[in-house]
Design a protein around this motif. Structure first.
Motif, PDB file in Angstrom:
ATOM      1  N   LYS A 169      10.324 -92.024  33.558  1.00 27.27           N
ATOM      2  CA  LYS A 169      11.052 -90.778  33.299  1.00 27.27           C
ATOM      3  C   LYS A 169      12.520 -90.904  33.742  1.00 27.27           C
ATOM      4  N   ILE A 170      12.730 -91.563  34.856  1.00 26.05           N
ATOM      5  CA  ILE A 170      14.099 -91.734  35.369  1.00 26.05           C
ATOM      6  C   ILE A 170      14.926 -92.599  34.434  1.00 26.05           C
ATOM      7  N   PHE A 171      14.370 -93.762  34.041  1.00 20.58           N
ATOM      8  CA  PHE A 171      15.127 -94.722  33.235  1.00 20.58           C
ATOM      9  C   PHE A 171      15.359 -94.250  31.797  1.00 20.58           C
TER      10      PHE A 171
ATOM     11  N   ALA B  25       7.003 -86.876  37.419  1.00 20.32           N
ATOM     12  CA  ALA B  25       6.473 -87.589  36.253  1.00 20.32           C
ATOM     13  C   ALA B  25       5.693 -86.668  35.326  1.00 20.32           C
ATOM     14  N   SER B  26       5.055 -85.640  35.909  1.00 22.97           N
ATOM     15  CA  SER B  26       4.206 -84.763  35.105  1.00 22.97           C
ATOM     16  C   SER B  26       4.982 -83.620  34.456  1.00 22.97           C
ATOM     17  N   TYR B  27       6.288 -83.564  34.702  1.00 27.42           N
ATOM     18  CA  TYR B  27       7.100 -82.508  34.098  1.00 27.42           C
ATOM     19  C   TYR B  27       7.019 -82.642  32.575  1.00 27.42           C
TER      20      TYR B  27
ATOM     21  N   PHE C  88       1.132-102.659  34.030  1.00 24.19           N
ATOM     22  CA  PHE C  88       1.913-101.423  34.080  1.00 24.19           C
ATOM     23  C   PHE C  88       3.371-101.717  34.423  1.00 24.19           C
ATOM     24  N   ILE C  89       3.574-102.577  35.429  1.00 25.23           N
ATOM     25  CA  ILE C  89       4.935-102.905  35.866  1.00 25.23           C
ATOM     26  C   ILE C  89       5.647-103.737  34.798  1.00 25.23           C
ATOM     27  N   ARG C  90       4.938-104.656  34.182  1.00 26.39           N
ATOM     28  CA  ARG C  90       5.544-105.474  33.122  1.00 26.39           C
ATOM     29  C   ARG C  90       5.966-104.596  31.945  1.00 26.39           C
ATOM     30  N   CYS C  91       5.111-103.642  31.598  1.00 24.90           N
ATOM     31  CA  CYS C  91       5.418-102.728  30.494  1.00 24.90           C
ATOM     32  C   CYS C  91       6.661-101.891  30.833  1.00 24.90           C
ATOM     33  N   LEU C  92       6.721-101.373  32.071  1.00 20.69           N
ATOM     34  CA  LEU C  92       7.878-100.595  32.505  1.00 20.69           C
ATOM     35  C   LEU C  92       9.147-101.440  32.431  1.00 20.69           C
ATOM     36  N   SER C  93       9.068-102.691  32.843  1.00 18.25           N
ATOM     37  CA  SER C  93      10.239-103.569  32.835  1.00 18.25           C
ATOM     38  C   SER C  93      10.722-103.843  31.411  1.00 18.25           C
TER      39      SER C  93
ATOM     40  N   LEU D 115       4.260 -94.110  40.533  1.00 19.68           N
ATOM     41  CA  LEU D 115       5.658 -94.550  40.564  1.00 19.68           C
ATOM     42  C   LEU D 115       6.115 -95.132  39.227  1.00 19.68           C
ATOM     43  N   VAL D 116       5.236 -95.811  38.532  1.00 22.87           N
ATOM     44  CA  VAL D 116       5.608 -96.338  37.203  1.00 22.87           C
ATOM     45  C   VAL D 116       5.929 -95.190  36.249  1.00 22.87           C
TER      46      VAL D 116
END
Length: 523
Positions: A66-68, A20-22, A94-99, A60-61
């Motif tokens: 970064k993955i998505f 994530a920090s890349y 955080f999870i809602r924002c990611l979704s 993880l978020v």
């Protein structure tokens, strides 16, 4: 599906944190390599079961985001639609924002948009996004708005948001009716963003009567901040090129005119209403849809306000002048404004040359320049006979009421002030010289010619460009006139042409080589 999670999460979290920090974006190859080590279903399961463990959710978020973001990561999302659905209903912002972001990534990287939109329908994603929009924190709400925009970019997506049975936009109305002022403002912001996407989406918003939500909020006299927010968002919506054709079919324009006329309405609201009204009328398309009596009513409302304000240099007076300038941006608007029985045109001209009120003068100069055609093509600057005669009369009257006596003195006065006023003066002169009487006035004042041909007078780029444009406009108008029969005007034409050839920016004079004389060396 039950997933066996690693007993020790430390290696996974350490790898996820590094991923994530890349700096910058990850590529598909690095995502594949990471997911080979830590499969996506494992990451999601850890997030679902251990979100309350310190550091797990944040790490993880960020990693999943970064993955998505990559094409490869987004291609996996259709198989994890249940995660998106559950994530949109999670307690964690955080999870809602990611979704919400995952929905955008899914559509932006999809090789089969129809299939991706079918996922959104099947899992009832759109209503959940609306809930995130109105009840999420700032980041979640913004991510939800972006996701809904992504849906609306596709014809099939428009039917999700605005189905023929009207169910979904009834949902928007119901949410707005039961929500706080902040939530209602977010809904209006969503409508403005969707409206700007295309005329098709704008038509769907209009047909669904959702523009009525702006009318309701603007009419809300109990909450000034909510009303001001609605006006600010409406101002954003009006910037869409297709806004006039739809807004002028509603009662919004009449509502804005009423606000300007209502002395009990706060001056800030009146100012915004004036600016929005002017912006609505700033395009030629508006006059194909507007009732001329509505424009006349607006001009009369602004006229009354300017009379009440008198010589005061206030934000409201400056906004009113700016609105008049926008109203006169087109030939239709300028002709109507200059032929109006009200004194709005006189307000503009008098303010343009009133050195006692700097803010009003600046607004007046720019408004007058726009009315005279500064933003129109050269062959569209001159108006009809009645409008032109009124313009000439107003400027000569303004000059006669000052020690300058002649319009050339007024123009020179503007060009001799500080840079901002001078720039507005350049715009005005550039537009006015399309008229023979004004061209004669300008060319009869040597100081004006000295200023517009002096490449050293301006130091800022916008000033240099405005001066050069003014110089070129005078030169072109003079060369196409019959004034060159006069030797004095011919000399001026030569001076202007020379300045035009030199260009807008500072140029070094050509330097001749100088012989270098040195004493002989002696040993």
């Amino acid at each position: 599906m039950e997933v066996d999670l690693p007993a020790d999460l430390a290696p996974l979290l350490h790898a996820a944190s590094e991923f994530a920090s890349y700096p910058g974006l990850q590529n598909d190859a690095s995502v594949k390599e990471f997911l080979d080590r830590f499969p996506l279903h494992v990451l999601l399961s850890v997030l679902q079961r251990n979100a309350d463990v310190n550091g797990v959710e944040d790490t993880l978020v960020s990693c999943l985001d970064k993955i998505f973001r990559t094409s490869y990561g987004a291609s996996l999302l259709p198989d994890y639609s249940q995660f998106i659905q559950a994530g949109l209903q999670a307690n964690s912002q955080f999870i809602r924002c990611l979704s919400c972001k995952a929905v955008s990534y899914l559509l932006e990287n999809s090789s089969n948009v129809v299939s991706s939109l079918q996922v959104i329908i099947e899992y009832n994603i759109y209503p959940l996004l609306l809930t995130c929009l109105v009840h999420g924190d700032e980041k979640t709400s913004a991510a939800s708005l972006g996701a809904i925009q992504s849906i609306a970019k596709f014809p099939e997506g428009i039917s999700i948001i605005f189905p023929t049975d009207g169910e979904e936009y009834s949902l928007i109305k119901n949410i707005a009716a039961q929500s706080s002022s902040v939530a209602r403002t977010r809904i209006l912001a969503l409508l403005a963003k969707l409206f700007s996407l295309s005329s098709t989406v704008a038509s769907a918003i209009y047909s669904s009567n959702l523009l009525n939500l702006f009318e309701i909020e603007i009419n809300n006299g109990n909450d000034m901040l909510a009303t001001l927010s609605a006006l600010e968002i409406l101002n954003e919506l009006v910037e869409s090129p297709h806004s006039s054709m739809f807004l002028l079919r509603t009662t919004l324009f009449q509502l804005l005119t009423n606000m300007i006329s209502n002395s009990s309405v706060d001056s800030i609201l009146r100012s915004r209403a004036a600016l929005i009204s002017g912006r609505i009328l700033s395009s030629s398309e508006a006059y194909a849809a507007v009732n001329i009596s509505s424009v006349t009513a607006l001009l009369e409302a602004i006229d009354r306000r300017l009379k009440v304000l008198g010589s005061q240099n206030t934000d409201e007076s400056e906004s009113a002048l700016e609105a008049l300038g926008m109203t006169g941006a087109t030939n239709q608007g300028a002709n109507l404004l200059l032929a109006s029985s009200s004194s709005v045109a006189a307000h503009v001209v008098e303010s343009a040359f009133d050195r006692h009120s700097r803010g009003k003068q600046l607004a007046g100069l720019h408004a007058l320049a726009t009315i005279c055609g500064a933003d129109r093509s050269e062959n569209s600057r001159v108006l009809d006979d009645k409008a032109e005669e009124n313009l000439r009369r107003l400027i000569y009257t303004a000059a006669a009421n000052t020690p300058k006596l002649k319009p050339s003195g007024l123009f020179l006065s503007a060009l001799k002030q500080e840079p901002e006023i001078r720039l507005a003066g350049y715009r005005l002169v550039s537009a006015l010289v399309a008229r023979r009487w004004s061209l004669t006035e300008v060319c009869s004042e040597p100081e004006i010619i000295d200023i517009v041909t002096d490449a050293k007078i301006e130091t800022a780029k916008n000033g240099m460009d405005a001066r050069y444009e003014c110089c070129a406009s005078i030169s072109k108008a003079l060369l196409s006139s019959n004034l060159l029969h006069d030797a004095a005007f011919a000399d001026i034409a030569g001076k202007l042409q020379g300045a035009v050839r030199r260009g807008p920016y500072l140029t070094k004079e050509r330097q001749e080589a100088q012989p270098l004389v040195m004493t002989a060396e002696r040993f």
